[in-house]
Scaffold this motif. Structure first.
Motif, PDB file in Angstrom:
ATOM      1  N   THR A  23       0.824  -1.200   0.000  1.00  0.00           N
ATOM      2  CA  THR A  23       0.000   0.000   0.000  1.00  0.00           C
ATOM      3  C   THR A  23       0.862   1.255   0.000  1.00  0.00           C
ATOM      4  N   VAL A  24       0.264   2.351  -0.417  1.00  0.00           N
ATOM      5  CA  VAL A  24       0.954   3.633  -0.427  1.00  0.00           C
ATOM      6  C   VAL A  24       0.405   4.490   0.714  1.00  0.00           C
ATOM      7  N   GLU A  25       1.290   5.191   1.402  1.00  0.00           N
ATOM      8  CA  GLU A  25       0.837   6.065   2.481  1.00  0.00           C
ATOM      9  C   GLU A  25      -0.103   7.124   1.917  1.00  0.00           C
ATOM     10  N   GLY A  26      -1.209   7.317   2.596  1.00  0.00           N
ATOM     11  CA  GLY A  26      -2.224   8.256   2.133  1.00  0.00           C
ATOM     12  C   GLY A  26      -3.411   7.569   1.485  1.00  0.00           C
ATOM     13  N   LYS A  27      -3.198   6.311   1.015  1.00  0.00           N
ATOM     14  CA  LYS A  27      -4.288   5.548   0.396  1.00  0.00           C
ATOM     15  C   LYS A  27      -4.343   4.129   0.948  1.00  0.00           C
ATOM     16  N   ALA A  28      -3.719   3.892   2.086  1.00  0.00           N
ATOM     17  CA  ALA A  28      -3.558   2.525   2.567  1.00  0.00           C
ATOM     18  C   ALA A  28      -4.895   1.836   2.825  1.00  0.00           C
ATOM     19  N   LEU A  29      -5.828   2.513   3.465  1.00  0.00           N
ATOM     20  CA  LEU A  29      -7.108   1.878   3.789  1.00  0.00           C
ATOM     21  C   LEU A  29      -7.849   1.480   2.527  1.00  0.00           C
ATOM     22  N   ARG A  30      -7.790   2.330   1.518  1.00  0.00           N
ATOM     23  CA  ARG A  30      -8.457   2.004   0.254  1.00  0.00           C
ATOM     24  C   ARG A  30      -7.715   0.895  -0.485  1.00  0.00           C
ATOM     25  N   GLU A  31      -6.383   0.980  -0.509  1.00  0.00           N
ATOM     26  CA  GLU A  31      -5.630  -0.001  -1.281  1.00  0.00           C
ATOM     27  C   GLU A  31      -5.605  -1.379  -0.631  1.00  0.00           C
ATOM     28  N   LEU A  32      -5.783  -1.461   0.676  1.00  0.00           N
ATOM     29  CA  LEU A  32      -5.905  -2.768   1.308  1.00  0.00           C
ATOM     30  C   LEU A  32      -7.095  -3.531   0.765  1.00  0.00           C
ATOM     31  N   ASN A  56      21.423  37.486   6.471  1.00  0.00           N
ATOM     32  CA  ASN A  56      20.238  38.329   6.258  1.00  0.00           C
ATOM     33  C   ASN A  56      19.215  37.701   5.300  1.00  0.00           C
ATOM     34  N   THR A  57      19.319  36.409   5.058  1.00  0.00           N
ATOM     35  CA  THR A  57      18.456  35.758   4.064  1.00  0.00           C
ATOM     36  C   THR A  57      17.627  34.660   4.721  1.00  0.00           C
ATOM     37  N   LYS A  58      16.314  34.767   4.578  1.00  0.00           N
ATOM     38  CA  LYS A  58      15.432  33.728   5.110  1.00  0.00           C
ATOM     39  C   LYS A  58      14.978  32.833   3.955  1.00  0.00           C
ATOM     40  N   ILE A  59      15.099  31.529   4.154  1.00  0.00           N
ATOM     41  CA  ILE A  59      14.626  30.540   3.177  1.00  0.00           C
ATOM     42  C   ILE A  59      13.402  29.851   3.759  1.00  0.00           C
ATOM     43  N   LEU A  60      12.283  29.916   3.039  1.00  0.00           N
ATOM     44  CA  LEU A  60      11.067  29.223   3.445  1.00  0.00           C
ATOM     45  C   LEU A  60      11.012  27.886   2.704  1.00  0.00           C
ATOM     46  N   ALA A  61      11.326  26.810   3.441  1.00  0.00           N
ATOM     47  CA  ALA A  61      11.339  25.456   2.865  1.00  0.00           C
ATOM     48  C   ALA A  61       9.964  24.834   3.044  1.00  0.00           C
ATOM     49  N   CYS A  62       9.289  24.544   1.941  1.00  0.00           N
ATOM     50  CA  CYS A  62       7.901  24.083   1.968  1.00  0.00           C
ATOM     51  C   CYS A  62       7.779  22.642   1.462  1.00  0.00           C
ATOM     52  N   GLY A  63       6.967  21.865   2.155  1.00  0.00           N
ATOM     53  CA  GLY A  63       6.764  20.478   1.752  1.00  0.00           C
ATOM     54  C   GLY A  63       7.834  19.586   2.328  1.00  0.00           C
ATOM     55  N   LEU A  64       7.796  19.389   3.645  1.00  0.00           N
ATOM     56  CA  LEU A  64       8.852  18.643   4.320  1.00  0.00           C
ATOM     57  C   LEU A  64       8.539  17.152   4.457  1.00  0.00           C
ATOM     58  N   ALA A  65       7.275  16.760   4.317  1.00  0.00           N
ATOM     59  CA  ALA A  65       6.942  15.328   4.312  1.00  0.00           C
ATOM     60  C   ALA A  65       7.574  14.682   3.083  1.00  0.00           C
ATOM     61  N   PHE A  66       7.808  13.369   3.143  1.00  0.00           N
ATOM     62  CA  PHE A  66       8.569  12.740   2.064  1.00  0.00           C
ATOM     63  C   PHE A  66       7.818  12.713   0.738  1.00  0.00           C
ATOM     64  N   LYS A  67       6.514  12.998   0.773  1.00  0.00           N
ATOM     65  CA  LYS A  67       5.763  13.146  -0.478  1.00  0.00           C
ATOM     66  C   LYS A  67       4.546  14.016  -0.204  1.00  0.00           C
ATOM     67  N   GLY A  68       4.005  14.578  -1.288  1.00  0.00           N
ATOM     68  CA  GLY A  68       2.842  15.436  -1.152  1.00  0.00           C
ATOM     69  C   GLY A  68       1.546  14.779  -1.566  1.00  0.00           C
ATOM     70  N   GLU A  69       1.609  13.920  -2.570  1.00  0.00           N
ATOM     71  CA  GLU A  69       0.419  13.237  -3.067  1.00  0.00           C
ATOM     72  C   GLU A  69       0.711  11.761  -3.253  1.00  0.00           C
ATOM     73  N   PRO A  70      -0.119  10.845  -2.687  1.00  0.00           N
ATOM     74  CA  PRO A  70      -1.142  11.109  -1.679  1.00  0.00           C
ATOM     75  C   PRO A  70      -0.505  11.714  -0.435  1.00  0.00           C
ATOM     76  N   GLU A  71      -1.254  12.574   0.226  1.00  0.00           N
ATOM     77  CA  GLU A  71      -0.659  13.350   1.298  1.00  0.00           C
ATOM     78  C   GLU A  71      -0.290  12.491   2.491  1.00  0.00           C
ATOM     79  N   THR A  72       0.760  12.898   3.155  1.00  0.00           N
ATOM     80  CA  THR A  72       1.205  12.258   4.381  1.00  0.00           C
ATOM     81  C   THR A  72       1.941  13.295   5.205  1.00  0.00           C
ATOM     82  N   GLY A  73       2.017  13.064   6.498  1.00  0.00           N
ATOM     83  CA  GLY A  73       2.814  13.917   7.364  1.00  0.00           C
ATOM     84  C   GLY A  73       4.109  13.255   7.772  1.00  0.00           C
ATOM     85  N   ASP A  74       4.458  12.157   7.090  1.00  0.00           N
ATOM     86  CA  ASP A  74       5.606  11.345   7.457  1.00  0.00           C
ATOM     87  C   ASP A  74       6.903  12.039   7.037  1.00  0.00           C
TER      88      ASP A  74
END
Length: 586
Positions: A295-304, A454-472
């Motif tokens: 299964t893929v994280e974010g769709k595990a319940l459906r893919e099971l 003097n430089t701020k970097i905004l790093a966006c999308g820190l989970a290992f993938k965005g779609e299907p979404e996960t907070g991992d």
């Protein structure tokens, strides 16, 4: 009606010879033996003919056997069930249906006929399949390891009515589960946990005494080997779980391995531990199988419930015992020849994905030399071309599976005498992307006169993938890139639509709200493809950034021209750079 069922279907006027030919061909076609369906011109079921029906007709009047037709042989209006019914629904409804037919039907029922809304046959089920499921439904399933794989499976089996004990050595995990808290992000999981906790699902740190189905889903991490520098699989959790299971085995138990392991691990490592600890014999006293999780994280319940479940066993009985457990969970079971075949299936799926992604990422590295938008080039190559779609590049390939399974496959290859492998080379390419992204950004920052203080970097999308979404955040290339930039002295703050601020802080980054941070960020660095970023009014936010900002879009989710037209800025993709500063390209 499928072509297979047509091969065992006759009309009421067909002769007994036709019926016998259909009946004898069933096994060769992979259909249940001993039943012929009688249907009308619209394929609606009129009756069924079994071996017993034919014997009774011949005994009654052997002299006119050659004149008998299907109409003379068949049982009219047979017991049928809608093909939308699950095994459990059939089991629940069957006693009443049999009772309505009387004692004779209860004695001779051997097949169950499934029909659609038009009363057309769609499937024939052996009664022993239902019996296996009835037995399995009353078994006590113990899932060892309540990480992402184990927890989702345990709760889905609970939903099906199995009594499931989830065992994990982490007291923190168990405490959260007992408090109705899920520690993994999966759509629908909190609701499922709330519904099944203390109903069919019981989390604990202790092995129960009365378990008889044991599913091992513990982790198999890889650790750096000092001599070769190549990570090797660590099986200590597997051996520990096998020892725990061995102490609880009894005759008739079923052990299912679900963790990703090197080929041969189940037979050569796990089974000896089970046998030695239990003093029972695998394949004789208890069943052993390997049923890989895919299964893929974010769709595990459906893919099971939608992915085919692959099953390999120490023998046929082990495979069928496992099939009885999974049969009501997923619509398709794929039986393979051995434990080793099933172990290899999981490795194939993940290592192939990692390898093809490495191809795209190496293209991005080539594109960087020529300042080519390789995403547009790949899309052009794929457009209208019917074969071998090339994936798009990414800032590396992360996650807990794809980052380790190629190393496990490399170890398997070494056992086969193959020292140089594609699996290892693909992993090297994908891991190099993190440094490629960080180096190219720092090069651009320095060329435009930015300094780290003097430089701020905004790093966006820190989970290992965005779609299907996960907070991992485990093995996340986005997190690795952000931490690398921070380690080199730059002011990096992190944002993720799913991962919590606490989780972001725990990996060593300051957590920020996107709307608050964008106005101070000289760099917008997008590291995964979550829809939150895709849906941004990006031109509006770019205009809020300081002068001469850099937008590094590692997933090519924005239109470069839209950003470049919003204000004087630099747009970076994987392998190329465009600038609207002074309306000139770099």
């Amino acid at each position: 009606m499928s072509q297979l069922l047509e091969s065992i279907t006759v009309r009421a006027t067909d002769s007994i010879d036709t019926v016998l030919r259909c009946q004898s061909s069933a096994v060769d076609r992979g259909l249940p033996a001993g039943i012929v369906i009688v249907s009308d011109s619209e394929n609606q079921v009129e009756g069924v003919i079994t071996d017993g029906d034919i014997r009774r007709a011949l005994i009654k009047d052997i002299s006119r056997a050659h004149k008998l037709t299907a109409a003379d042989l068949m049982t009219q209006n047979p017991i049928t069930f809608p093909d939308t019914f699950s095994y459990r629904q059939i089991i629940d409804a069957l006693p009443q249906r049999l009772s309505e037919r009387g004692r004779r039907s209860r004695k001779f029922l051997g097949k169950v006929l499934m029909v659609n809304e038009k009363n057309q046959a769609t499937r024939v089920i052996n009664y022993h399949e239902l019996w296996e499921q009835r037995v399995a439904s009353h078994r006590h399933v113990v899932v060892l390891g309540l990480g992402y794989v184990g927890l989702t499976l345990a709760l889905e089996l609970s939903r099906e009515g199995f009594r499931v004990t989830g065992v994990d050595v982490s007291q923190d995990r168990i405490a959260k589960l007992k408090n109705n808290e899920s520690y993994v992000h999966e759509i629908g999981l909190p609701e499922l946990l709330r519904d099944q906790l203390n109903r069919n699902f019981f989390p604990t740190t202790q092995m129960p005494e009365d378990g008889d189905v044991f599913i091992v889903s513990v982790g198999t991490p890889v650790l750096q080997e000092s001599e070769s520098g190549i990570p090797k699989p660590q099986l200590s959790q597997i051996t520990s779980a096998a020892t725990m299971v061995g102490k609880s085995l009894k005759p008739g138990s079923l052990v299912i391995l679900r963790s990703t392991v090197p080929v041969g691990c189940t037979r050569d490592i796990v089974i000896p531990i089970l046998e030695q600890t239990s003093e029972l014999k695998a394949g004789r006293d208890f069943h052993v199988s390997f049923a890989p999780e895919r299964t893929v994280e974010g769709k595990a319940l459906r893919e099971l419930r939608t992915l085919p479940q692959v099953i390999g066993g120490i023998n046929k009985d082990s495979v069928e015992a496992t099939a009885a457990l999974f049969r009501d969970l997923t619509p398709m079971l794929v039986r393979v020849d051995s434990l080793e075949s099933a172990e290899l299936v999981k490795l194939i799926n993940n290592t192939f994905r990692d390898l093809v992604f490495s191809y795209a990422n190496q293209l991005a590295q080539i594109g960087a030399h020529f300042n080519i938008d390789v995403v547009d080039v790949i899309r052009a190559a794929n457009h209208g071309y019917p074969r071998d779609k090339v994936p798009l590049p990414s800032p590396g390939v992360g996650g807990p599976c794809l980052t380790k399974d190629p190393y496990i496959m490399h170890e398997v290859s070494k056992r086969a005498g193959i020292e140089s492998t594609l699996f290892l080379q693909g992993r090297v390419i994908n891991e190099s992307m993190c440094g490629t992204v960080a180096d190219s950004l720092l090069e651009k920052l320095k060329s435009q006169g930015y300094d780290s203080g003097n430089t701020k970097i905004l790093a966006c999308g820190l989970a290992f993938k965005g779609e299907p979404e996960t907070g991992d955040l485990r093995s996340s290339t986005g997190a690795e890139i952000a931490l690398d930039l921070k380690a080199r002295g730059w002011n990096v703050v992190g944002h993720d639509p799913v991962a919590s601020a606490e989780d972001i802080r725990q990996i060593g980054l300051e957590a920020a709200e996107f709307d608050d941070a964008i106005g101070e960020a000289a760099v917008l660095l997008v590291l995964n493809n979550h829809r939150f970023y895709r849906n941004l009014d990006i031109a509006k936010f770019v205009r809020q950034m300081p002068e001469r900002p850099i937008i590094f879009d590692t997933w090519h989710i924005f239109e470069p021209d839209l950003i470049l037209d919003s204000k004087p800025c630099t747009y970076m993709g994987l392998g190329f750079t465009r600038s609207s500063l002074d309306h000139t390209d770099p």
